[in-house]
Motif scaffolding. Sequence first.
Motif, mmCIF file in Angstrom:
data_model
loop_
_atom_site.group_PDB
_atom_site.id
_atom_site.type_symbol
_atom_site.label_atom_id
_atom_site.label_comp_id
_atom_site.label_asym_id
_atom_site.label_seq_id
_atom_site.Cartn_x
_atom_site.Cartn_y
_atom_site.Cartn_z
ATOM 1 N N PRO A 157 0.813 -1.231 0.000
ATOM 2 C CA PRO A 157 0.000 0.000 0.000
ATOM 3 C C PRO A 157 0.842 1.275 0.000
ATOM 4 N N ALA A 158 2.023 1.226 0.639
ATOM 5 C CA ALA A 158 2.861 2.434 0.697
ATOM 6 C C ALA A 158 3.372 2.801 -0.692
ATOM 7 N N VAL A 159 3.830 1.805 -1.468
ATOM 8 C CA VAL A 159 4.328 2.077 -2.819
ATOM 9 C C VAL A 159 3.180 2.547 -3.719
ATOM 10 N N LEU A 160 2.019 1.911 -3.586
ATOM 11 C CA LEU A 160 0.851 2.314 -4.374
ATOM 12 C C LEU A 160 0.483 3.769 -4.079
ATOM 13 N N ALA A 161 0.409 4.112 -2.794
ATOM 14 C CA ALA A 161 0.022 5.462 -2.390
ATOM 15 C C ALA A 161 1.076 6.483 -2.811
ATOM 16 N N SER A 162 2.349 6.115 -2.698
ATOM 17 C CA SER A 162 3.431 7.027 -3.104
ATOM 18 C C SER A 162 3.323 7.338 -4.595
ATOM 19 N N THR A 163 3.160 6.279 -5.389
ATOM 20 C CA THR A 163 3.056 6.454 -6.839
ATOM 21 C C THR A 163 1.875 7.353 -7.189
ATOM 22 N N TRP A 164 0.767 7.099 -6.544
ATOM 23 C CA TRP A 164 -0.463 7.863 -6.788
ATOM 24 C C TRP A 164 -0.258 9.338 -6.378
ATOM 25 N N SER A 165 0.402 9.551 -5.278
ATOM 26 C CA SER A 165 0.663 10.916 -4.809
ATOM 27 C C SER A 165 1.531 11.672 -5.806
ATOM 28 N N VAL A 166 2.565 10.991 -6.310
ATOM 29 C CA VAL A 166 3.474 11.636 -7.269
ATOM 30 C C VAL A 166 2.697 12.020 -8.532
ATOM 31 N N ILE A 167 1.858 11.109 -9.000
ATOM 32 C CA ILE A 167 1.063 11.395 -10.212
ATOM 33 C C ILE A 167 0.179 12.623 -9.987
ATOM 34 N N LEU A 168 -0.456 12.676 -8.821
ATOM 35 C CA LEU A 168 -1.369 13.788 -8.522
ATOM 36 C C LEU A 168 -0.626 15.114 -8.459
ATOM 37 N N VAL A 169 0.501 15.132 -7.764
ATOM 38 C CA VAL A 169 1.192 16.404 -7.564
ATOM 39 C C VAL A 169 1.850 16.863 -8.878
ATOM 40 N N VAL A 170 2.334 15.901 -9.676
ATOM 41 C CA VAL A 170 2.934 16.264 -10.968
ATOM 42 C C VAL A 170 1.860 16.797 -11.909
ATOM 43 N N SER A 171 0.710 16.164 -11.907
ATOM 44 C CA SER A 171 -0.359 16.629 -12.795
ATOM 45 C C SER A 171 -0.853 18.009 -12.392
ATOM 46 N N ASN A 172 -0.829 18.296 -11.098
ATOM 47 C CA ASN A 172 -1.216 19.631 -10.637
ATOM 48 C C ASN A 172 -0.173 20.657 -11.064
ATOM 49 N N PHE A 173 1.086 20.249 -10.984
ATOM 50 C CA PHE A 173 2.173 21.148 -11.367
ATOM 51 C C PHE A 173 2.090 21.454 -12.868
ATOM 52 N N VAL A 174 1.846 20.402 -13.671
ATOM 53 C CA VAL A 174 1.729 20.575 -15.124
ATOM 54 C C VAL A 174 0.549 21.492 -15.442
ATOM 55 N N GLY A 175 -0.521 21.329 -14.693
ATOM 56 C CA GLY A 175 -1.711 22.159 -14.909
ATOM 57 C C GLY A 175 -1.501 23.604 -14.512
ATOM 58 N N ASN A 176 -0.411 23.903 -13.817
ATOM 59 C CA ASN A 176 -0.167 25.267 -13.369
ATOM 60 C C ASN A 176 1.115 25.838 -13.972
#
Lengths: 322, 112
Positions: free
Chosen positions: A141-160
Amino acid sequence: MTTYEQRCRVLLKAFPDQYRTERGDEIVGVLLDTGRAEQRWPSLRTAADLVAGGLRVRARLTSQGRSSVAVIDGLRLAALVGLCVQAAFAVAMVSHRAHDGRLFYAPSNAWSTGALDVLAAAWVVAFVLVVADRSRLAIIPAVLASTWSVILVVSNFVGNLDGAVTSVILLGVEITLLGVVPTLALLVASTRRSRTSGRPSVLWLAALVGLTALFSVLHTGIGTSRNGGRQLSWPSSGGLVSFLSWVCLAALLAMLLASLFDPRFGVAVIVVALPIIVYQVGLLVTVDSKPAWPVVVAISAFATTAAIAVSTAISLRHLRLD
Amino acid sequence: MKRESSEIREPTFLILTALAAGTLHGYAIIQHVETLSAGRVTLRPGTLYGALDRLAESGLVVVDGEGVEQGRFRRYYKLTGAGAEVLAGEAERLAANVRHAHARLAMRPAGG
């Protein structure tokens, strides 16, 4: 027993219990021999010498064994603390969504909103598994959540990309690093056997940091909500921010003090404080996100940096004793 | 880790020296060290027992009995064979330093 002897015995508490049982009477005998007949208090030098001696004994007893074992245990402790913070953030974010409707540091769309539940559940499960001494299982679960977090924060950064880096993005980066770094620590630690698996004495610390994070995020959630999720607000009544900053510093300081007795805490401080530094320095250098409390942030950044430096020095000294 | 003789610090050297003549308890070691150093080194209990622990771990000193004396609990320490070797090596190193220092001083030009 004289007052002087009683006070000497209080100072002897700097030594570990077992050592005090074996050597306490002998050391007190020497203290009585070296003291004056009318003496009521140990001198400042003697007191400092006893406390320093006690701390050295504690350090030596803790670091008996191989250095790598202490490092691995430190990484495991860092994973415990980091995942506790993540679990607290996750609970806070779910409660925040109740009045904001989305994950505050992710793009505002349906898939990121749906991701929150998965993310929160994964962090909580990972933390519970580590507490239950099932570290290897917690990696999933930690690796899954980490990967998901990175995707979310990168996509937010790209969107801004068109705009400046906001404090919301910075906080997202910090939260992500606070998950990714302990997950990496967990991965490394799982390759080696811990000598203190399931040791409950560190849980109070994880609880303290987790509680701090929980309050911080709840507060941040309220501030973010007021600003439409674009910018963190630093309320004019800074009592809470100031209080939380000091609580965070107190938690770091507690770990730092603990590292004097136990090198594992030093390793944990280094791992846990790195993402915090990234956030604090980011807050100070980004143009559009100057907080209304730069002094508090600057003090906090300085203290965190100092904590890492001191922890590194202490840990190296401990580990060199082997 | 066992210390090399060249790494022995002065208080440790003085403790080993004090124990070279026979078995001593903690307070007696403090007194001997103070006398040997002409009052320059005053060991305090925290430092003394830290040093004794390290020396015992390195096999240079061992506990040689215990008992109550004048209402005080005493534990007696003595130098081991390895401890005597390390002390002799360190004493020889220091003596060589002293010889070199005297020789160099003798070569010093008069009035310089």
